[in-house]
Design a protein around this motif. Sequence first.
Motif, PDB file in Angstrom:
ATOM      1  N   PHE A  81       0.768  -1.118  -0.090  1.00 52.77           N
ATOM      2  CA  PHE A  81      -0.012  -0.017   0.009  1.00 52.77           C
ATOM      3  C   PHE A  81       0.925   1.189  -0.062  1.00 52.77           C
ATOM      4  O   PHE A  81       0.527   2.354  -0.552  1.00 52.77           O
ATOM      5  CB  PHE A  81      -1.011   0.044   1.161  1.00 52.77           C
ATOM      6  N   THR A  94      -2.379   7.932  13.436  1.00 55.31           N
ATOM      7  CA  THR A  94      -2.801   6.626  12.621  1.00 55.31           C
ATOM      8  C   THR A  94      -2.096   5.502  13.192  1.00 55.31           C
ATOM      9  O   THR A  94      -0.849   5.651  13.723  1.00 55.31           O
ATOM     10  CB  THR A  94      -2.592   6.821  11.053  1.00 55.31           C
ATOM     11  N   GLU A  95      -2.873   4.224  13.092  1.00 57.26           N
ATOM     12  CA  GLU A  95      -1.924   3.012  13.484  1.00 57.26           C
ATOM     13  C   GLU A  95      -1.366   2.313  12.299  1.00 57.26           C
ATOM     14  O   GLU A  95      -0.768   1.362  12.232  1.00 57.26           O
ATOM     15  CB  GLU A  95      -2.828   1.974  14.094  1.00 57.26           C
ATOM     16  N   ARG A  96      -1.827   2.649  10.949  1.00 61.42           N
ATOM     17  CA  ARG A  96      -1.378   2.163   9.815  1.00 61.42           C
ATOM     18  C   ARG A  96      -0.886   3.194   8.811  1.00 61.42           C
ATOM     19  O   ARG A  96      -0.881   4.090   8.924  1.00 61.42           O
ATOM     20  CB  ARG A  96      -2.583   1.579   8.884  1.00 61.42           C
ATOM     21  N   PRO A 147       0.177   3.844   4.557  1.00 58.27           N
ATOM     22  CA  PRO A 147       0.851   5.226   4.317  1.00 58.27           C
ATOM     23  C   PRO A 147      -0.006   6.224   5.112  1.00 58.27           C
ATOM     24  O   PRO A 147      -1.308   6.043   5.086  1.00 58.27           O
ATOM     25  CB  PRO A 147       0.884   5.220   2.890  1.00 58.27           C
ATOM     26  N   ASP A 166      -4.383   6.382   4.452  1.00 56.31           N
ATOM     27  CA  ASP A 166      -5.032   5.781   3.614  1.00 56.31           C
ATOM     28  C   ASP A 166      -4.743   5.822   2.202  1.00 56.31           C
ATOM     29  O   ASP A 166      -4.771   6.753   1.475  1.00 56.31           O
ATOM     30  CB  ASP A 166      -6.449   5.613   3.489  1.00 56.31           C
ATOM     31  N   GLU A 193      -7.427  -6.366  -8.301  1.00 58.57           N
ATOM     32  CA  GLU A 193      -6.255  -6.375  -7.169  1.00 58.57           C
ATOM     33  C   GLU A 193      -6.793  -7.442  -6.023  1.00 58.57           C
ATOM     34  O   GLU A 193      -5.742  -8.201  -5.770  1.00 58.57           O
ATOM     35  CB  GLU A 193      -6.358  -5.111  -6.383  1.00 58.57           C
ATOM     36  N   TRP A 253      -8.437 -10.288  -6.789  1.00 54.40           N
ATOM     37  CA  TRP A 253      -7.936 -11.446  -7.619  1.00 54.40           C
ATOM     38  C   TRP A 253      -6.341 -11.703  -7.479  1.00 54.40           C
ATOM     39  O   TRP A 253      -5.949 -12.799  -7.095  1.00 54.40           O
ATOM     40  CB  TRP A 253      -8.443 -11.450  -8.963  1.00 54.40           C
ATOM     41  N   TRP A 313      -4.322 -10.749  -5.017  1.00 51.95           N
ATOM     42  CA  TRP A 313      -4.099 -10.968  -3.673  1.00 51.95           C
ATOM     43  C   TRP A 313      -4.393 -12.398  -3.384  1.00 51.95           C
ATOM     44  O   TRP A 313      -3.539 -13.159  -2.757  1.00 51.95           O
ATOM     45  CB  TRP A 313      -4.720 -10.023  -2.610  1.00 51.95           C
ATOM     46  N   TYR A 342       7.031  -8.527  16.764  1.00 55.42           N
ATOM     47  CA  TYR A 342       5.737  -8.303  16.307  1.00 55.42           C
ATOM     48  C   TYR A 342       5.477  -8.731  14.870  1.00 55.42           C
ATOM     49  O   TYR A 342       4.161  -9.609  14.881  1.00 55.42           O
ATOM     50  CB  TYR A 342       5.608  -6.637  15.992  1.00 55.42           C
ATOM     51  N   SER A 361       2.382 -11.849  14.993  1.00 51.99           N
ATOM     52  CA  SER A 361       0.912 -11.251  14.474  1.00 51.99           C
ATOM     53  C   SER A 361       0.944 -12.260  13.271  1.00 51.99           C
ATOM     54  O   SER A 361      -0.235 -12.414  12.910  1.00 51.99           O
ATOM     55  CB  SER A 361       1.233  -9.911  14.087  1.00 51.99           C
ATOM     56  N   ARG A 362       2.002 -12.491  12.536  1.00 52.94           N
ATOM     57  CA  ARG A 362       1.820 -13.373  11.234  1.00 52.94           C
ATOM     58  C   ARG A 362       1.565 -14.825  11.621  1.00 52.94           C
ATOM     59  O   ARG A 362       0.927 -15.675  11.011  1.00 52.94           O
ATOM     60  CB  ARG A 362       3.114 -13.215  10.321  1.00 52.94           C
ATOM     61  N   ARG A 369       0.088 -15.866  14.361  1.00 50.98           N
ATOM     62  CA  ARG A 369      -1.277 -15.845  14.707  1.00 50.98           C
ATOM     63  C   ARG A 369      -2.233 -15.740  13.286  1.00 50.98           C
ATOM     64  O   ARG A 369      -3.251 -16.635  13.087  1.00 50.98           O
ATOM     65  CB  ARG A 369      -1.640 -14.753  15.336  1.00 50.98           C
ATOM     66  N   MET A 370      -1.895 -14.969  12.492  1.00 51.31           N
ATOM     67  CA  MET A 370      -2.767 -15.045  11.009  1.00 51.31           C
ATOM     68  C   MET A 370      -2.801 -16.358  10.453  1.00 51.31           C
ATOM     69  O   MET A 370      -3.811 -16.781   9.735  1.00 51.31           O
ATOM     70  CB  MET A 370      -2.055 -14.023   9.944  1.00 51.31           C
ATOM     71  N   LEU A 425     -15.383 -12.665  -5.052  1.00 53.63           N
ATOM     72  CA  LEU A 425     -14.816 -11.419  -5.447  1.00 53.63           C
ATOM     73  C   LEU A 425     -15.691 -10.299  -6.074  1.00 53.63           C
ATOM     74  O   LEU A 425     -15.252  -9.079  -5.793  1.00 53.63           O
ATOM     75  CB  LEU A 425     -13.750 -11.811  -6.749  1.00 53.63           C
ATOM     76  N   LEU A 461      -8.704  -4.717   1.170  1.00 57.97           N
ATOM     77  CA  LEU A 461      -8.234  -3.955   0.083  1.00 57.97           C
ATOM     78  C   LEU A 461      -8.829  -2.737  -0.082  1.00 57.97           C
ATOM     79  O   LEU A 461      -8.481  -2.001  -0.834  1.00 57.97           O
ATOM     80  CB  LEU A 461      -7.917  -5.013  -1.147  1.00 57.97           C
ATOM     81  N   ASN A 474      -8.687   3.514   6.095  1.00 59.98           N
ATOM     82  CA  ASN A 474      -8.090   3.960   7.514  1.00 59.98           C
ATOM     83  C   ASN A 474      -8.445   5.430   7.513  1.00 59.98           C
ATOM     84  O   ASN A 474      -8.008   6.204   6.911  1.00 59.98           O
ATOM     85  CB  ASN A 474      -6.535   3.836   7.401  1.00 59.98           C
ATOM     86  N   GLY A 480      -8.169   6.781  10.655  1.00 59.07           N
ATOM     87  CA  GLY A 480      -7.534   7.047  11.907  1.00 59.07           C
ATOM     88  C   GLY A 480      -7.463   5.773  13.010  1.00 59.07           C
ATOM     89  O   GLY A 480      -8.110   4.626  12.565  1.00 59.07           O
ATOM     90  N   PRO A 481      -6.649   5.771  14.210  1.00 56.73           N
ATOM     91  CA  PRO A 481      -7.050   4.741  14.929  1.00 56.73           C
ATOM     92  C   PRO A 481      -8.137   3.905  15.397  1.00 56.73           C
ATOM     93  O   PRO A 481      -8.083   2.780  15.493  1.00 56.73           O
ATOM     94  CB  PRO A 481      -6.424   5.410  16.128  1.00 56.73           C
ATOM     95  N   THR A 518      -9.070   1.186  12.961  1.00 61.01           N
ATOM     96  CA  THR A 518      -8.286  -0.008  12.543  1.00 61.01           C
ATOM     97  C   THR A 518      -8.084  -0.596  14.130  1.00 61.01           C
ATOM     98  O   THR A 518      -7.189  -1.610  14.195  1.00 61.01           O
ATOM     99  CB  THR A 518      -6.760   0.484  12.359  1.00 61.01           C
ATOM    100  N   THR A 575      -6.184  -4.242  14.868  1.00 61.62           N
ATOM    101  CA  THR A 575      -5.058  -4.290  15.576  1.00 61.62           C
ATOM    102  C   THR A 575      -5.216  -5.170  16.916  1.00 61.62           C
ATOM    103  O   THR A 575      -4.377  -5.981  16.928  1.00 61.62           O
ATOM    104  CB  THR A 575      -4.652  -2.598  15.915  1.00 61.62           C
ATOM    105  N   MET A 597      -4.765  -8.634  15.488  1.00 64.57           N
ATOM    106  CA  MET A 597      -3.468  -9.023  15.123  1.00 64.57           C
ATOM    107  C   MET A 597      -2.567  -9.270  16.293  1.00 64.57           C
ATOM    108  O   MET A 597      -1.527  -9.915  16.322  1.00 64.57           O
ATOM    109  CB  MET A 597      -2.871  -7.945  14.247  1.00 64.57           C
ATOM    110  N   LYS A 598      -2.815  -8.319  17.398  1.00 61.98           N
ATOM    111  CA  LYS A 598      -1.964  -8.707  18.574  1.00 61.98           C
ATOM    112  C   LYS A 598      -2.764  -9.622  19.539  1.00 61.98           C
ATOM    113  O   LYS A 598      -1.844 -10.019  20.693  1.00 61.98           O
ATOM    114  CB  LYS A 598      -1.890  -7.377  19.331  1.00 61.98           C
TER     115      LYS A 598
END
Lengths: 282, 282
Positions: free
Chosen positions: A23, A56-58, A60, A71, A103, A105, A107, A133, A137-138, A140-141, B167, B257, B261, B263-264, B267, B271, B274-275
Amino acid sequence: MAANDTITLYDLQLASGATISPFVWATKLAVAHKGLAMDIVPGGFTGIPERTGGKTERLPAIVDDGEWVLDSWLIAEHLDAKYPDRPTLIPDPSIVPLTQALEGWLWSTAVGPWMTCYLKSYRDRSVQADHEYVTTSRERMFGGRRIEDIIVGREDRLPQISANLELMRNTLRDHAWFGGDQPNYADHRLLACFLWLASVCDTPALAADDPLRDWIDRGFDLYGGLGRHPGLSDIFGLEQRPGDPELFNRNPMANGLTKRNTGPQSTAKETAMMKGQPQPAG
Amino acid sequence: MAANDTITLYDLQLASGATISPFVWATKLAVAHKGLAMDIVPGGFTGIPERTGGKTERLPAIVDDGEWVLDSWLIAEHLDAKYPDRPTLIPDPSIVPLTQALEGWLWSTAVGPWMTCYLKSYRDRSVQADHEYVTTSRERMFGGRRIEDIIVGREDRLPQISANLELMRNTLRDHAWFGGDQPNYADHRLLACFLWLASVCDTPALAADDPLRDWIDRGFDLYGGLGRHPGLSDIFGLEQRPGDPELFNRNPMANGLTKRNTGPQSTAKETAMMKGQPQPAG
């Protein structure tokens, strides 16, 4: 107008300084497409709220003349709205749903499967502060599996992922860019997935002679070679082993959905095939 | 200007008079989108060269003020070029590759698999003169298998085909049309696949409450209900049997996708997930 034509961009980086997030890659291409310079704020996953003053937590995120925009899609829309006289990112509203579908598709077809192949290098290349982290986190995913276990067997998965990209090869056979004669934000979104791939792959994902290479190479060269960061790996060079599927279709049929009927001569061969008759030349 | 705002359109029909070809369906929607009337030349697969004076082996074909235009994509481009003051079909060049890619996905995901379910009614509903041609050409396409054998087991295939359309459901959750606020030729191309489905399906393909239904119903209603020909069947009403996959995802995640976002707060839930932390409400 942004001061000195420069946008402040909060990056999400690997230890090499290359961008880890597709992103953020899309946003970098978008800002460059508008002819704006970037003042990059470096950093990884750790400490985003602190770096951005809680905005923000994310990523860009950009700051444009003091205005925060979060976003990647909202940033692209902001840039078109604020700089209408510069090259357009999203020249028609239908580009948004169509690009989001394609996009999605890409992903499910490639980015997700590639993640199961490159998750260890994704973690190992991240900045030191992110290692824990990213790992937790991954894992867990992926249902609690260890990263080292998730990537097992990737040499058997990579050929099929490559083979599954034929839809994109078919489209690009007839078009220089998804934007038509020149790239737009549709190309940026899709190129960003391959820039992400180059950022994290420690073994090639596509054949050296993959038909996608032309579009990918031209895409990485855009805007002064934005996609040629020294931290990126070569995504090309995957070799087909005995028993692997063809990495791409070397004998694609004329695509029934894109070919053009210009009269009986243009359809004679197909007609003969359908009727089980000897096929005329051409 | 076409005489009386009317285009002569060579149709490809079933015995009911409904159109059998998705490409002709797309062209009908395109001509109607331009606000032009159609003078329909009826007929099936048999005798196209004879009906068109040798101009073409394939349909659609139109005659506009004496000018023959073949091929559904070329017709759309012709209509935009000749009638620029009427509603635009392809408002930006990038709509062509993006739509062709998504259409390619829809064909491999659904149209092709549906053909293995509905080939018998496709043949049985064709005009009498076409029965032998459709039977022999389609059986050749399917490796010489008999039509009656090809459709065997379709009740086990239809639920998975429906499930595989997620999709498209994801994309339409955030957009009224692929064209944005109003349909364009991208919608016509994709709606044409569902109009083809309705033309040939003798048992439903999608659940009565499929999220795609809203877009499909609005699409069939366009231009005075062009997609409401009495020869069409109801595509909705497929029922999930024990052991079938979910016909569509009843609990879709926020699509990573397309979500924005802001702001916090927007998300925080993701978050926490994920944690591995307790998730805040909302």
